[in-house]
Design a protein around this motif. Sequence first.
Motif, mmCIF file in Angstrom:
data_model
loop_
_atom_site.group_PDB
_atom_site.id
_atom_site.type_symbol
_atom_site.label_atom_id
_atom_site.label_comp_id
_atom_site.label_asym_id
_atom_site.label_seq_id
_atom_site.Cartn_x
_atom_site.Cartn_y
_atom_site.Cartn_z
ATOM 1 N N CYS A 83 0.847 -1.200 0.000
ATOM 2 C CA CYS A 83 0.000 0.000 0.000
ATOM 3 C C CYS A 83 0.875 1.238 0.000
ATOM 4 O O CYS A 83 1.658 1.452 0.935
ATOM 5 C CB CYS A 83 -0.919 0.000 1.222
ATOM 6 S SG CYS A 83 -1.837 1.547 1.430
ATOM 7 N N LEU A 84 0.756 2.034 -1.048
ATOM 8 C CA LEU A 84 1.415 3.337 -1.109
ATOM 9 C C LEU A 84 0.447 4.369 -0.539
ATOM 10 O O LEU A 84 -0.524 4.747 -1.181
ATOM 11 C CB LEU A 84 1.782 3.678 -2.551
ATOM 12 C CG LEU A 84 2.842 2.804 -3.216
ATOM 13 C CD1 LEU A 84 3.004 3.194 -4.693
ATOM 14 C CD2 LEU A 84 4.178 2.909 -2.493
ATOM 15 N N ILE A 137 -2.973 2.166 -3.966
ATOM 16 C CA ILE A 137 -2.467 3.533 -3.849
ATOM 17 C C ILE A 137 -3.567 4.378 -3.209
ATOM 18 O O ILE A 137 -4.699 4.402 -3.687
ATOM 19 C CB ILE A 137 -2.102 4.116 -5.235
ATOM 20 C CG1 ILE A 137 -1.011 3.266 -5.907
ATOM 21 C CG2 ILE A 137 -1.630 5.563 -5.093
ATOM 22 C CD1 ILE A 137 -0.704 3.678 -7.341
ATOM 23 N N ILE A 138 -3.214 5.046 -2.122
ATOM 24 C CA ILE A 138 -4.159 5.937 -1.431
ATOM 25 C C ILE A 138 -3.613 7.356 -1.520
ATOM 26 O O ILE A 138 -2.463 7.614 -1.133
ATOM 27 C CB ILE A 138 -4.330 5.544 0.052
ATOM 28 C CG1 ILE A 138 -4.831 4.103 0.179
ATOM 29 C CG2 ILE A 138 -5.284 6.513 0.757
ATOM 30 C CD1 ILE A 138 -4.907 3.600 1.617
ATOM 31 N N VAL A 139 -4.411 8.265 -2.037
ATOM 32 C CA VAL A 139 -3.978 9.661 -2.152
ATOM 33 C C VAL A 139 -5.054 10.588 -1.603
ATOM 34 O O VAL A 139 -6.219 10.211 -1.479
ATOM 35 C CB VAL A 139 -3.668 10.054 -3.616
ATOM 36 C CG1 VAL A 139 -2.507 9.248 -4.149
ATOM 37 C CG2 VAL A 139 -4.887 9.884 -4.496
ATOM 38 N N GLY A 140 -4.632 11.807 -1.285
ATOM 39 C CA GLY A 140 -5.564 12.829 -0.844
ATOM 40 C C GLY A 140 -5.982 13.704 -2.014
ATOM 41 O O GLY A 140 -5.151 14.123 -2.825
ATOM 42 N N GLU A 141 -7.262 13.970 -2.111
ATOM 43 C CA GLU A 141 -7.778 14.801 -3.203
ATOM 44 C C GLU A 141 -7.151 16.188 -3.201
ATOM 45 O O GLU A 141 -6.953 16.809 -4.256
ATOM 46 C CB GLU A 141 -9.298 14.911 -3.059
ATOM 47 C CG GLU A 141 -9.996 15.637 -4.181
ATOM 48 C CD GLU A 141 -11.497 15.690 -3.984
ATOM 49 O OE1 GLU A 141 -12.220 15.804 -4.982
ATOM 50 O OE2 GLU A 141 -11.952 15.608 -2.820
ATOM 51 N N THR A 144 -2.411 12.709 -11.311
ATOM 52 C CA THR A 144 -1.225 11.928 -11.663
ATOM 53 C C THR A 144 -1.311 10.526 -11.078
ATOM 54 O O THR A 144 -0.905 9.544 -11.706
ATOM 55 C CB THR A 144 0.055 12.630 -11.153
ATOM 56 O OG1 THR A 144 0.126 13.946 -11.719
ATOM 57 C CG2 THR A 144 1.305 11.854 -11.536
ATOM 58 N N ALA A 145 -1.871 10.433 -9.874
ATOM 59 C CA ALA A 145 -2.040 9.132 -9.221
ATOM 60 C C ALA A 145 -2.995 8.242 -10.022
ATOM 61 O O ALA A 145 -2.808 7.020 -10.087
ATOM 62 C CB ALA A 145 -2.548 9.319 -7.799
ATOM 63 N N LYS A 146 -4.009 8.841 -10.625
ATOM 64 C CA LYS A 146 -4.949 8.068 -11.457
ATOM 65 C C LYS A 146 -4.219 7.433 -12.638
ATOM 66 O O LYS A 146 -4.447 6.268 -12.977
ATOM 67 C CB LYS A 146 -6.077 8.974 -11.960
ATOM 68 C CG LYS A 146 -7.050 9.434 -10.889
ATOM 69 C CD LYS A 146 -8.115 10.344 -11.490
ATOM 70 C CE LYS A 146 -9.074 10.867 -10.420
ATOM 71 N NZ LYS A 146 -10.079 11.794 -11.003
ATOM 72 N N ILE A 147 -3.340 8.197 -13.250
ATOM 73 C CA ILE A 147 -2.557 7.686 -14.386
ATOM 74 C C ILE A 147 -1.635 6.565 -13.920
ATOM 75 O O ILE A 147 -1.515 5.520 -14.569
ATOM 76 C CB ILE A 147 -1.745 8.826 -15.032
ATOM 77 C CG1 ILE A 147 -2.686 9.893 -15.602
ATOM 78 C CG2 ILE A 147 -0.797 8.283 -16.103
ATOM 79 C CD1 ILE A 147 -1.994 11.162 -16.056
ATOM 80 N N GLU A 148 -0.984 6.780 -12.785
ATOM 81 C CA GLU A 148 -0.072 5.779 -12.231
ATOM 82 C C GLU A 148 -0.807 4.478 -11.909
ATOM 83 O O GLU A 148 -0.324 3.385 -12.224
ATOM 84 C CB GLU A 148 0.599 6.326 -10.966
ATOM 85 C CG GLU A 148 1.530 5.334 -10.279
ATOM 86 C CD GLU A 148 2.078 5.855 -8.962
ATOM 87 O OE1 GLU A 148 2.901 5.149 -8.355
ATOM 88 O OE2 GLU A 148 1.671 6.962 -8.538
ATOM 89 N N LEU A 156 -6.881 2.193 -6.678
ATOM 90 C CA LEU A 156 -6.688 3.576 -6.238
ATOM 91 C C LEU A 156 -7.848 4.012 -5.365
ATOM 92 O O LEU A 156 -9.012 3.837 -5.718
ATOM 93 C CB LEU A 156 -6.582 4.514 -7.447
ATOM 94 C CG LEU A 156 -6.479 6.018 -7.142
ATOM 95 C CD1 LEU A 156 -5.171 6.338 -6.435
ATOM 96 C CD2 LEU A 156 -6.628 6.844 -8.420
ATOM 97 N N ILE A 157 -7.530 4.580 -4.213
ATOM 98 C CA ILE A 157 -8.520 5.182 -3.327
ATOM 99 C C ILE A 157 -8.148 6.653 -3.147
ATOM 100 O O ILE A 157 -7.013 6.972 -2.779
ATOM 101 C CB ILE A 157 -8.550 4.498 -1.942
ATOM 102 C CG1 ILE A 157 -8.928 3.018 -2.069
ATOM 103 C CG2 ILE A 157 -9.518 5.226 -1.008
ATOM 104 C CD1 ILE A 157 -10.355 2.759 -2.450
ATOM 105 N N ILE A 158 -9.099 7.548 -3.406
ATOM 106 C CA ILE A 158 -8.864 8.983 -3.214
ATOM 107 C C ILE A 158 -9.675 9.454 -2.012
ATOM 108 O O ILE A 158 -10.911 9.366 -2.012
ATOM 109 C CB ILE A 158 -9.251 9.785 -4.470
ATOM 110 C CG1 ILE A 158 -8.421 9.311 -5.679
ATOM 111 C CG2 ILE A 158 -9.018 11.285 -4.233
ATOM 112 C CD1 ILE A 158 -8.767 10.016 -6.980
ATOM 113 N N LEU A 159 -8.985 9.937 -0.996
ATOM 114 C CA LEU A 159 -9.629 10.477 0.198
ATOM 115 C C LEU A 159 -9.747 12.001 0.069
ATOM 116 O O LEU A 159 -9.148 12.606 -0.814
ATOM 117 C CB LEU A 159 -8.834 10.084 1.447
ATOM 118 C CG LEU A 159 -8.659 8.570 1.667
ATOM 119 C CD1 LEU A 159 -7.802 8.299 2.904
ATOM 120 C CD2 LEU A 159 -10.004 7.883 1.793
#
Length: 261
Positions: A115-116, A208-212, A221-225, A233-236
């Motif tokens: 998990c990134l 991959i978990i990123v903050g909106e 960029t995370a969506k592309i990755e 991918l989870i976007i918080l």
Amino acid sequence: MIKSILFKNANISFSDEGKGRAVVFIHGFLENSTMWKNIIPALVANNRIITVDILGHGKSDCLGYVHSMELFAETIEAVLQHLKIRKYILVGHSLGGYISMALAKNNPLKIKGLCLLNSTSNADSEEVKIRRIRANKMAQNNFENLVKMSFSNLFSVESRTTFKDEIKLALQEALQTPIQGYIAANEGMRIRPNRNHILSENNFQKLIIVGEKDPVLDAETAKIEAKKTNSQLIILSGGHMSHIENKEELIKVLKVFLKGC
């Protein structure tokens, strides 16, 4: 309970609690293992949780003037060998994610899931590399102000008010990082390569978990990755510090991820 081992004559501090699947939590830049204190209690009932203070952070020593991702990874592997853990799940926050990628490069068959968390398998852009060089120069003369400025920028604008007390405590921990630890880790991050292929070429579970509103890592960029590397991918809703800004949502996501590994 905090324990330690010696790695190349450097003290490496770690904790080990619970039973079940082994999950290794690796904190980020200017953090230490205490960053997980509000996450672990929700997960330890069904998992064996290992946390490690990376080189130059928390209670772990520095080891030279460049802490490459490979060197960080070697220390984590030394702890896991000491604990006789053969297979494990990695959860790495920011810099901890970069270290996780180095571990995955060397030990892909040992990893059940990765998990990134507010992190990426991408290398730094040229712009970020230049900023790291400037920051390391500034650290030698104005370390406290540099840390305060860079730390505040990790949170979304709304979070700086909502989580004012939590940010203050986290900043206190950040300021305990030695200057050598700051510079060595920053240089290690600057020289790390792109490791998209490590994710795309392996079959372990990938998240991959990123903050909106992350000011550091762009969600688009995370969506592309994620698409390129075949990762979930989870976007918080928050910024770069999901363990503070989106704690409850993060716990729920991690429970599902760990169960699926």
